[in-house]
Each structure stands twice: as C-alpha cells, then as structure tokens.
Design a protein around this motif. Structure first.
Motif, PDB file in Angstrom:
ATOM      1  N   ASN A 401       0.772  -1.213   0.178  1.00 27.88           N
ATOM      2  CA  ASN A 401       0.036  -0.021  -0.033  1.00 27.88           C
ATOM      3  C   ASN A 401       0.999   1.187   0.022  1.00 27.88           C
ATOM      4  O   ASN A 401       2.069   1.051  -0.154  1.00 27.88           O
ATOM      5  CB  ASN A 401      -0.947   0.143   1.288  1.00 27.88           C
ATOM      6  N   SER A 427      -8.816   5.110  -5.997  1.00 22.21           N
ATOM      7  CA  SER A 427      -8.587   4.588  -4.680  1.00 22.21           C
ATOM      8  C   SER A 427      -9.422   3.329  -4.163  1.00 22.21           C
ATOM      9  O   SER A 427      -8.885   2.932  -3.261  1.00 22.21           O
ATOM     10  CB  SER A 427      -8.295   5.671  -3.656  1.00 22.21           C
ATOM     11  N   TYR A 431      -9.077   1.887  -0.420  1.00 19.91           N
ATOM     12  CA  TYR A 431      -9.380   2.930   0.417  1.00 19.91           C
ATOM     13  C   TYR A 431     -10.914   3.442  -0.010  1.00 19.91           C
ATOM     14  O   TYR A 431     -11.520   2.957  -1.207  1.00 19.91           O
ATOM     15  CB  TYR A 431      -8.555   3.934   0.367  1.00 19.91           C
ATOM     16  N   GLU A 436      -8.607   9.304   2.059  1.00 13.25           N
ATOM     17  CA  GLU A 436      -8.128   8.459   3.156  1.00 13.25           C
ATOM     18  C   GLU A 436      -6.831   7.711   2.665  1.00 13.25           C
ATOM     19  O   GLU A 436      -5.961   7.705   3.415  1.00 13.25           O
ATOM     20  CB  GLU A 436      -9.377   7.150   3.043  1.00 13.25           C
ATOM     21  N   ARG A 437      -6.500   7.515   1.237  1.00 16.36           N
ATOM     22  CA  ARG A 437      -5.342   7.090   0.723  1.00 16.36           C
ATOM     23  C   ARG A 437      -4.038   8.136   1.227  1.00 16.36           C
ATOM     24  O   ARG A 437      -3.250   7.740   1.667  1.00 16.36           O
ATOM     25  CB  ARG A 437      -5.672   6.784  -0.565  1.00 16.36           C
TER      26      ARG A 437
END
Length: 453
Positions: A401, A427, A431, A436-437
C-alpha cells in the motif's frame, strides 16, 4: 446578510441533504420560506434531518414521492450531485418550478463581493491561492462553494468587508439564474462529467454560465493557453483578462523565467513553491485575480513562494534525510499524474502509483515516466504499472500500500531524491476515498520522519 423577501411565505422543496442542502434549508427558513426537505436516507439514520425537524422544518425521508410536487412549491433547491434526469427534478421542470442550487441562494443574500472560480482542473488549488493572497494583503477572504464550505452558509455570515472566494462546479452553475460574481475565472476546459451532462457541449455550457450575467463592469479571467478559451473570449460582455505561459497577453503571463501582470514584473518563475506547468497556470490565474482586486505584489510573492499545496493535490509534505516528499493522492487518473510529473526531474524522482483497475492501460505514461529513478507499485493496477516500468527498465518496488511503499522507497533512495505519490488510479480498491489514501501516506511520512529524528 441581505434580508431579501424573495422566498418569504413561498413553499420551497430541498431535494437531497448533505451539507449544502442542510445549509440551504436553514437559510431559507430564516428568510421566511415554508421549507420541506426530501432526502433519500431513512429518518432514523439521518441526523441532519432530525436536527432540521427540531428547528421547525418539515422533513420527508426514505423515498422521493413524485406526488410531493403537487403541493404548490414555488422553488426546488437540489443537491448539485442530483442529475437533471432524476424523476423529481424532471417533474419539477415539467411543472415550471425553478430548480436552483444553493450557490444561487448565496449570491442573493451575500453582502460580500464574490470571486467565482470554475474549470476542469486546478479549481481547488487556484481558489485556495486567491484566498490566501487576499488574506496576506490584509483582506478578509472566505472560502466557499465546492471547496467544502456550503456557499449559502458562508454568505449568511459574510459582511461587505469580506470577499467570498467561491469554487464552482458545473453541477452548481447549472442551478444559477441571477448569480453574478465580481470576478469570474475559468482555469481550463477539458472533457469531464459526460455521464452527468450527456455531452461535452452541455458540460461546457454549464461552465460558461459563470459569466452569464456579467457586464462591462465585471471581469472574466480566461486561460489563453487554450484555443477553446481564446475563442470564448469574444462571446462575453465582461472585460476579458487573460493568463498564459510563454506568451505575452493582456493579463498575467510568464516569459523567460519571469512572471508579469500587464508588463509589470511580479516575481521569478523559479521562486514558485509548487512545481509543474499546471501549477504555473494556477499561479498566473491567481495573480490576475489578485491584481484586479488591487492586491500589493508583496502579498502575492509571499503566498506563491511558500504555498505547499492543497491537501492531497501535489501537497509538499516536507523533507526526510534530504528526500523531498509530495502527496498527490488526488491524481486518480493518468492525466493528473502526467501533469504532476511535469514539475520534476525524472532522474531523481521515485513515483508511487497504483490503485483501482478500471480496465485501461498506462501507455500514455510512457513518455513522462521515462528516466525515472524508480517506481513503487501497489493495488489492482500494480501488474500493469510493473509492465510499464519493465518496458523502460525502471527499477520497481512491489508494495502492499502507500504506507509500505514510502518506507520501502525511502530505503532505496538517496539524499537529493524526490518521492511522489501520484497514483494515476482511483483509490477504491483499497480505500474509501483518495483522501483516506492520502491520509495514510501523510501518517506514514510523519512516522518515518519521527523515527529518523
């Protein structure tokens, strides 16, 4: 806030809540409108609807009954994300009910002048730059609109001493009637949101609404790097002010490593904090608006030489042991990553990329990734990006990730290198959102920096 009587004792239907719908409902209620909110989310799971009901606003949740529109509504205010082929919207239009978005309400009540910014790319960065420049000059600029602050909520508390710097999407502009900014800006126009608008022509027409009501007393700032925008300049009543790179125009431009506004030297191009040709355009657009607003050069220079970027949009995070790190998680497609790569020297750059596989290949990246020092690949598109790297003999780091990618690339990189997260992919494989990523990447950066102190 202007105490207008337009909506007094008029029945208004708010279709769809979210933050803008909630703000519109409260504003209209304060103006004496008879407000009904209709939201698809069930009442028991709808805290916004519960709060509005307590404030005396009627709410209907869980479905969208077409017969509701037979109750004599004078206006509908819809969430910008709701398409015009929605049955409720179609029924309203068939009944000749004006369908607005809440930016129209913001304009109607705002005591503050409005600077409106739209375009396909660069809206958020340019909007933020303009607001920061105005504030650095001692003005009171308030961000509003598509940038995350409901326009009607901001306008309700703004005074004539403030300036609303408003990011506007094509969805929002379609719901305007009288909306008229003091300065309108179109950053650029590319193909986008065809699923919503149905055609490129309809999308462009929605963008062009930003200047619909402008007169010779207002300004329209256009990107003269684009032939499309140059052609549009002949079709507005506003005063057109251009911005362009590497050519002299009546407005803001860059020439031989220097930035100018109408032949007045502003600063050296090399001093800009944000890299990339697209950020040069964003800076020139901001300069044009700032100078039209009477801002001193000192404020412009202060912001443009220090601005680290909007979160997740080629955001400069800082340096770790001589390596510069950038978070461009918002780069959810190939074009965005191509634009990001234009600002860096490939021989010292590590690209972190990967995400949701939408079925496309990455051949368009071949010219711009050639010569990279290395890549880290992750997510569903990792095999395709690995194939791309193999074609160009670029060293790669297969990663789980964005967090592991940063740590693994850091170990292989050296002082003087740059590490760039610009995924070229959505994403949603790992995600919920690109935010969030990006937040995971920022956290990994902060942890790594803390470990190496």
């Amino acid at each position: 806030m202007k105490k207008i009587t337009t909506f007094e004792q008029k029945k208004v239907l708010i279709l769809g809540l979210a933050r803008s719908g909630e703000a519109a409902a409260r504003l209209l209620h304060s103006l004496g409108a008879l407000v009904t909110v209709n939201d698809g989310k069930a009442f028991d799971e709808n805290p916004a609807a519960k709060a509005l009901l307590k404030e005396g606003i009627q709410v209907i949740c869980g479905n969208h009954p077409l017969e509701l529109l037979d109750e004599g509504f004078a206006y509908m205010v819809k969430n910008p994300g709701i398409r015009y082929d929605n049955p409720m919207v179609k029924r309203a239009l068939a009944k000749k009910i004006p369908v607005l978005t809440e930016v129209e309400l913001a304009y109607l009540v705002s005591e503050a002048p409005i600077i409106g910014i739209t375009g396909t790319n660069g809206k958020t960065t340019t909007t933020t730059l303009i607001a920061e420049i105005l504030n650095a000059d001692g003005r009171s600029a308030k961000l509003a609109g598509n940038i995350g602050f409901p326009a009607s909520e901001v306008a309700a508390t703004a005074t004539e001493k403030d300036t609303l710097v408003m990011e506007l999407s094509s969805f929002q502009l379609m719901g305007t009637i009288d909306f008229k900014p003091k300065i309108a800006l179109i950053t650029n126009i590319f193909s986008s949101h065809l699923d919503y608008h149905g055609s490129q022509e309809a999308y462009e027409a929605a963008k062009w609404r930003i200047q619909e009501n402008l007169t010779a007393d207002e300004y329209l700032v256009l990107n003269f790097n684009q032939e499309k925008c140059r052609a549009l300049a002949a079709h507005t009543a506003a005063q057109v002010v251009a911005f362009a790179t590497e050519q002299q125009v009546d407005g803001a431009y860059s020439l031989e490593g220097k930035l100018y506004f109408r032949d007045e030297f502003i600063m050296e191009t090399a001093a800009l904090a944000l890299p990339g040709e697209h950020n040069l355009e964003n800076a020139l657009a901001a300069i044009a608006v700032a100078k039209l607003s009477g801002v001193e050069n000192q404020a412009i220079i202060k912001v443009l030489t220090s601005f680290s970027g909007v979160k997740h949009r080629l955001q400069y995070l800082g340096e770790i042991s001589g390596r510069k790190v950038y978070n461009d998680s918002k780069a959810t497609n190939i074009l965005a990553t191509k634009r990001a790569l234009s600002g860096f020297e490939n021989s010292k750059l590590w690209l972190l990329a990967g995400g949701l596989d939408r079925g496309n290949d990455f051949d368009e990246l071949l010219p711009v990734v050639s010569g990279l020092k290395g890549m880290a690949v992750f997510g569903e598109t990792a095999p395709k990006l690995q194939k791309l790297a193999d074609q160009l003999h670029i060293p790669t780091v297969p990663s789980e990730n964005v967090a592991t990618a940063l740590k693994e690339v850091f170990e292989k990189s050296t002082a003087g290198d740059t590490i760039l997260l610009s995924p070229a992919s959505a994403s949603w494989d790992q995600y919920k959102t690109f935010e969030e990523r990006g937040d995971m990447f920022i956290k990994a950066f902060e942890e790594l920096k803390g470990e190496l102190k």
